[in-house]
Design an enzyme around this catalytic site. Structure first.
Site, mmCIF file in Angstrom:
data_model
loop_
_atom_site.group_PDB
_atom_site.id
_atom_site.type_symbol
_atom_site.label_atom_id
_atom_site.label_comp_id
_atom_site.label_asym_id
_atom_site.label_seq_id
_atom_site.Cartn_x
_atom_site.Cartn_y
_atom_site.Cartn_z
ATOM 1 N N LYS A 189 -9.713 -5.863 8.874
ATOM 2 C CA LYS A 189 -8.633 -5.410 7.980
ATOM 3 C C LYS A 189 -8.249 -3.951 8.305
ATOM 4 C CE LYS A 189 -5.662 -5.367 4.616
ATOM 5 N NZ LYS A 189 -5.476 -4.089 4.055
ATOM 6 N N GLU A 243 -0.674 -1.704 11.600
ATOM 7 C CA GLU A 243 0.416 -1.566 10.603
ATOM 8 C C GLU A 243 1.014 -0.144 10.675
ATOM 9 O OE1 GLU A 243 -0.632 -2.928 6.518
ATOM 10 O OE2 GLU A 243 -0.154 -0.891 5.886
ATOM 11 N N HIS A 294 -6.197 -4.027 11.345
ATOM 12 C CA HIS A 294 -4.888 -4.543 10.904
ATOM 13 C C HIS A 294 -4.043 -3.383 10.373
ATOM 14 C CE1 HIS A 294 -2.278 -5.623 7.509
ATOM 15 N NE2 HIS A 294 -2.056 -6.781 8.109
HETATM 16 C C1 6PG Z 1 -2.022 -4.671 3.273
HETATM 17 C C2 6PG Z 1 -1.837 -3.176 3.269
HETATM 18 C C3 6PG Z 1 -2.545 -2.544 2.128
HETATM 19 C C4 6PG Z 1 -2.509 -1.020 2.136
HETATM 20 C C5 6PG Z 1 -1.152 -0.453 2.011
HETATM 21 C C6 6PG Z 1 -1.144 1.040 1.846
HETATM 22 O O1 6PG Z 1 -2.474 -5.148 4.304
HETATM 23 O O2 6PG Z 1 -1.693 -5.313 2.275
HETATM 24 O O3 6PG Z 1 -2.363 -2.645 4.454
HETATM 25 O O4 6PG Z 1 -3.881 -2.947 2.219
HETATM 26 O O5 6PG Z 1 -3.232 -0.577 1.067
HETATM 27 O O6 6PG Z 1 -0.393 -0.773 3.122
HETATM 28 O O7 6PG Z 1 -1.856 1.678 2.847
HETATM 29 P P1 6PG Z 1 -1.647 3.228 3.103
HETATM 30 O O8 6PG Z 1 -1.589 3.889 1.761
HETATM 31 O O9 6PG Z 1 -2.795 3.699 3.898
HETATM 32 O O10 6PG Z 1 -0.336 3.334 3.812
#
Ligand code: 6PG
Length: 479
Positions: free
Chosen positions: A181, A188, A184
């Site tokens: 994760k 992201e 991931h």
């Molecule tokens: C997901 C996201 C989530 C994450 C947000 C915010 O896979 O649903 O990755 O888990 O909490 O994207 O992440 P940041 O605050 O680090 O941008």
């Protein structure tokens, strides 16, 4: 209580509430508890027809009593100390075979440590935001396989589906679920940063307004780049601020938040000596974005770079090609890192299975992920960009990436993630690089030794080594 729940959940915040409704909707009875004591009852009241599957609990003792044995309890609470505190409150109320499942964005090292404690424990990455949690997230489980298997029917039922296949799987031992994760999220970050960089080129290079940019993203979402992040970028660009009637993007402060998973990816990549430069660039860009005052000082001192591009430069079709190439570099780096972790930690980490789980439900879901799963299934050890399918894409698009990086840079448009993707590509296509100079330098100042090209021998030294052995002889080392 006449019947017991099949699973329990602690933490009825946005994600916990959505996940509970999802579980109830799939036909499982779920007992819920929240720190704020009236919340579970309120939550049940608001659950409409799903209320009959929700068992609110006033205390943790009640929660435990409301779940059928062997119990499984999902924690959907903030990562870090709150998880340790909750485990120490829950554990004395549980039997050894009762399973605690941490579904937050935990640091995988914490998850591995927690697994060493008493009782059964799973670490589970859940991706897809509130919408995903409610209607089908991607789920990445880690821990003992038999613990995963016990709850897999519920987790598979609530997960997103790709052509009927659940996007929920056991990733590997110990903290493997949270590790996957984390990577991931690193991907992201890089994907989001590259999209933001193309937005910057359209806005500052071409002077396009947010409503003009929105259809560009919308168009890209119908091609190779089809993905959740491109889709929502188009929607964000199209949105209007209710209060001012201005494009929403124009009133959002340009300082990116972050909760830590991108940073963890980079830190771990460095420990593993796994290069993820596009992810590093994205984390650095977020850090720099937060330094608003310092950037304003810089602009006052140096003046903003003149960013307008000639009308014919970097058209949207070229940016699209560049993004395709950059995106392949991000994923190649992410999967290489996962492969390095599998070896370093002795975890299963089945790369094609990971790509399959990411095909639906998660934030980085995209049309490319199915092709990635297939390419990784051919050879999980091979760098993704060398797989024939992706090599063809890269061969076609790398010139666009080069042009975007060079023209944008020449006009003062910062493209850190795209340019790091390009530098990665150039390094990875260079059979003979420049580290011979580094090795020469290291040997010169520290006699660290180098390998020879001609006979393959290692631990060799330059002429300065003789000088070090015979200080009288000045033919080698100077000064
Ligand atoms: C997901 C996201 C989530 C994450 C947000 C915010 O896979 O649903 O990755 O888990 O909490 O994207 O992440 P940041 O605050 O680090 O941008």
């Amino acid at each position: 209580m006449d019947h017991k729940a099949q699973i329990g959940l602690v933490g009825l915040g946005t994600m916990g509430a959505a996940l509970s409704l999802n579980i109830a909707e799939k036909g499982f009875d779920i007992a819920v508890w929240n720190r704020k004591s009236d919340r579970p009852h309120q939550f049940r009241k608001e659950a409409g027809p799903l209320a009959e599957r929700i068992i609110p609990s006033n205390t943790l003792e009640e929660l435990v009593a409301n779940i059928a044995r062997p119990r499984a309890i999902i924690l959907m609470i903030p990562a870090g100390d709150p998880v340790d505190e909750m485990i120490s409150r829950l554990r004395p109320l549980l039997e050894d075979d009762d399973l605690i499942i941490d579904a937050g964005n935990a640091n995988f090292h914490d998850t591995t440590r927690r697994m060493g404690g008493p009782g059964a424990f799973l670490g589970m990455g859940v991706s897809g935001g509130e919408e995903g949690a409610r209607h089908g997230p991607a789920i990445m489980g880690g821990g003992r396989r038999e613990d995963w298997d016990r709850v897999a029917p519920i987790l598979e039922a609530i997960s997103a589906k790709y052509e009927g296949e659940p996007c929920a799987a056991w990733m590997g031992e110990a903290g493997a679920g949270h590790f996957v994760k984390t990577v991931h999220n690193g991907i992201e970050y890089a994907d989001m940063q590259m999209i933001a960089e193309t937005y910057g080129i359209l806005r500052d290079g071409h002077g396009m307004s947010a409503p003009e940019i929105a259809p560009v993203f919308k168009g890209w979402n119908e091609g190779v780049l089809q993905s959740y992040l491109i889709e929502i970028s188009g929607k964000v660009a199209a949105a209007t601020d209710g209060a001012t009637g201005q494009p929403l993007l124009d009133i959002i402060v340009d300082a990116a938040g972050q909760k830590g998973t991108g940073r963890w990816t980079v830190i771990e990549a460095q420990h593993l000596a796994a290069p993820v430069p596009a992810i590093e660039a994205a984390v650095v860009a977020r850090n720099l974005s937060a330094r608003i005052d310092e950037r304003a000082t810089g602009e006052a001192l140096f003046g903003a770079a003149p960013k307008p591009l000639p009308a014919e430069a970097l058209p949207p079709e070229l940016l699209e090609e560049a993004l395709i190439c950059g995106k392949i570099m991000c994923y190649a780096q992410g999967f290489t890192m996962i492969s390095a972790a599998a070896k370093a930690f002795g975890w299963t980490l089945d790369l094609p299975a990971i790509a399959r789980v990411w095909r639906e439900g998660c934030i980085i879901r995209s049309a490319m992920l199915n092709d990635m799963a297939e390419a990784l299934a051919e050879d999980p050890e091979r760098n993704l960009m060398f797989a024939p399918f992706f090599a063809a894409h890269v061969t076609r698009t790398q010139r666009a990436l080069r042009e975007v990086v060079s023209v944008a840079t020449a006009h003062g448009l910062a493209v850190p993630a795209l340019s790091s993707g390009l530098a990665y590509f150039d390094q990875m296509r260079t059979g003979r690089g420049t580290a011979n100079m580094i090795q020469g330098q290291r040997d010169f100042f520290g006699l660290h030794g180098f390998a020879r090209m001609d006979d393959g021998s290692t631990g060799q030294h330059g002429p300065w080594a003789d000088a070090a052995a015979n200080p009288e002889d000045t033919s080698g080392k100077q000064g």
